[in-house]
Write a protein that holds these residues in place. Structure first.
Motif, PDB file in Angstrom:
ATOM      1  N   ILE A 238     136.963  48.820 -43.574  1.00 13.56           N
ATOM      2  CA  ILE A 238     137.277  47.623 -44.351  1.00 13.56           C
ATOM      3  C   ILE A 238     138.768  47.332 -44.273  1.00 13.56           C
ATOM      4  N   GLY A 239     139.585  48.380 -44.294  1.00 12.20           N
ATOM      5  CA  GLY A 239     141.020  48.209 -44.088  1.00 12.20           C
ATOM      6  C   GLY A 239     141.857  48.288 -45.337  1.00 12.20           C
ATOM      7  N   ASP A 240     141.214  48.333 -46.517  1.00 16.45           N
ATOM      8  CA  ASP A 240     142.008  48.366 -47.739  1.00 16.45           C
ATOM      9  C   ASP A 240     142.450  49.779 -48.101  1.00 16.45           C
ATOM     10  N   GLU A 241     141.701  50.794 -47.643  1.00 13.72           N
ATOM     11  CA  GLU A 241     142.112  52.173 -47.852  1.00 13.72           C
ATOM     12  C   GLU A 241     141.345  53.068 -46.894  1.00 13.72           C
ATOM     13  N   LEU A 242     141.855  54.256 -46.661  1.00 15.09           N
ATOM     14  CA  LEU A 242     141.222  55.185 -45.727  1.00 15.09           C
ATOM     15  C   LEU A 242     139.855  55.613 -46.242  1.00 15.09           C
ATOM     16  N   GLY A 243     138.875  55.620 -45.353  1.00 14.17           N
ATOM     17  CA  GLY A 243     137.555  56.096 -45.712  1.00 14.17           C
ATOM     18  C   GLY A 243     136.604  55.044 -46.239  1.00 14.17           C
ATOM     19  N   ARG A 244     137.025  53.773 -46.307  1.00 12.35           N
ATOM     20  CA  ARG A 244     136.147  52.690 -46.785  1.00 12.35           C
ATOM     21  C   ARG A 244     135.620  51.910 -45.584  1.00 12.35           C
ATOM     22  N   TYR A 245     134.299  51.768 -45.544  1.00 17.77           N
ATOM     23  CA  TYR A 245     133.680  51.138 -44.390  1.00 17.77           C
ATOM     24  C   TYR A 245     132.681  50.070 -44.821  1.00 17.77           C
ATOM     25  N   ARG A 246     132.511  49.080 -43.953  1.00 21.33           N
ATOM     26  CA  ARG A 246     131.399  48.138 -44.069  1.00 21.33           C
ATOM     27  C   ARG A 246     130.466  48.413 -42.903  1.00 21.33           C
ATOM     28  N   PHE A 247     129.221  47.979 -43.046  1.00 22.82           N
ATOM     29  CA  PHE A 247     128.237  48.179 -41.996  1.00 22.82           C
ATOM     30  C   PHE A 247     127.791  46.838 -41.429  1.00 22.82           C
ATOM     31  N   VAL A 248     127.848  46.748 -40.114  1.00 23.79           N
ATOM     32  CA  VAL A 248     127.371  45.575 -39.387  1.00 23.79           C
ATOM     33  C   VAL A 248     125.903  45.841 -39.055  1.00 23.79           C
ATOM     34  N   ILE A 249     125.019  44.954 -39.497  1.00 22.83           N
ATOM     35  CA  ILE A 249     123.585  45.199 -39.394  1.00 22.83           C
ATOM     36  C   ILE A 249     122.880  44.005 -38.756  1.00 22.83           C
ATOM     37  N   ASP A 250     122.006  44.297 -37.809  1.00 22.27           N
ATOM     38  CA  ASP A 250     121.046  43.323 -37.297  1.00 22.27           C
ATOM     39  C   ASP A 250     119.665  43.813 -37.678  1.00 22.27           C
ATOM     40  N   ALA A 251     118.913  42.992 -38.392  1.00 18.34           N
ATOM     41  CA  ALA A 251     117.583  43.357 -38.871  1.00 18.34           C
ATOM     42  C   ALA A 251     116.545  42.430 -38.256  1.00 18.34           C
TER      43      ALA A 251
END
Length: 315
Positions: A238-251
């Motif tokens: 995500i970029g706001d802090e270390l260890g935070r992630y978003r997931f890109v999903i195709d369903a």
């Protein structure tokens, strides 16, 4: 009466002419006969759409060899109010080109887009051992640079490059995977949904609510318990802090499918931030398979059953 500006009729794509992105845009019937704007990067393409300069932009989002195109994924996460309205597949192959008079033995440095370079690395290591690499913004730009300076001896370029630049082909089909395909998406600024076809895909960005054991499993269960298959899941910081992630999903499926709509409701309750990127027809037109217990009628009957229990008429 005041005059209104005409609606934009141009389409943006990663240029210059001759790129795989242009080949993807050529598959869009609505773009035929319209103005095509060659841009330098994904950010510029999306800015064209947001500003109204272009009605839509064609961008690469996934490659069968290297996976998701991170620059595109991050751009879609940071530019609001965009929707994917279609996807297109382009088979990918590469040639090695050089200035006239150059032989393969003369090649020590290669211009190439980083993705193309990665897909040709094994061939280059064998044919041009010890070579150097100069990154380029596109495969066509890599070839054009040979005529602008002498920093590189050769370039990785798409087939047909000789239609655009006076160069010599040193080798053809140098990609390490002959079945490589790049997936492109057409992005527009719209709230309209393409109609469900039975062969659809829904793209999302999902953030986990917190970092704890089982959090990813909890997110995936929103799809699994509704019978929704995922064709892509990839993490991006995500970029706001270390260890935070978003997931890109195709369903697999369309937001108007009951099972997909119910999965999105579950995601919304679970995640602090869900971005709907669009539901659109699959490029391969493959019908989505699912068991009968996830049929639309099952979800509708369950809602009607609940309404009857609490004294409401079924919808």
């Amino acid at each position: 009466m005041p005059q209104t500006s005409p609606a934009p009729t141009s389409y943006s794509f990663l240029g210059p002419a001759g790129t795989f992105t242009e080949a993807a845009l050529a598959q869009v019937p609505e773009a035929a006969g319209k103005t095509w704007r060659a841009v330098n990067n994904v950010g510029e393409a999306l800015t064209d759409v947001v500003s109204g300069r272009s009605v839509a932009a064609m961008i690469a989002i996934e490659n069968s060899v290297d996976g998701g195109v991170t620059a595109t994924q991050d751009a879609l996460a940071n530019v609001p109010n965009l929707r994917i309205i279609g996807e297109y597949l382009v088979p990918v192959s590469f040639d090695l080109v050089a200035r006239h008079g150059t032989t393969l033995a003369d090649v020590h440095t290669v211009n190439a887009h980083p993705v193309a370079y990665a897909q040709c690395r094994a061939w280059l290591d064998a044919a041009v051992p010890g070579h150097g690499h100069i990154p380029a913004s596109s495969n066509v730009a890599a070839a054009a640079a040979l005529l602008e300076n002498d920093q590189a001896d050769a370039a990785i370029a798409p087939p047909g490059i000789l239609k655009h630049h006076d160069l010599a082909v040193l080798a053809t089909n140098i990609g390490d995977n002959p079945n490589a395909v790049t997936r492109f998406v057409l992005v527009a600024s719209t709230s309209e949904l393409p109609a469900p076809t039975g062969a659809d895909k829904t793209s999302l960005l999902v953030e986990l609510p917190e970092d704890h054991s089982g959090a990813l499993l909890e997110m995936l269960e929103q799809f699994a318990t509704r019978g929704v298959n995922l064709s892509l899941i990839q993490s991006r910081p995500i970029g706001d802090e270390l260890g935070r992630y978003r997931f890109v999903i195709d369903a697999d499926g369309h937001i108007l499918d009951e099972r997909m709509a119910d999965a999105l409701l579950g995601l919304r309750r679970f995640s602090p931030n869900v971005t709907f990127l669009g539901s659109y027809p699959r490029a391969d037109k493959r019908l989505i398979e699912f068991t009968d217990r996830y049929d639309d009628g099952i979800f509708i009957e369950a809602r009607d059953w609940l309404r009857a229990l609490i004294g409401q008429d079924p919808a």
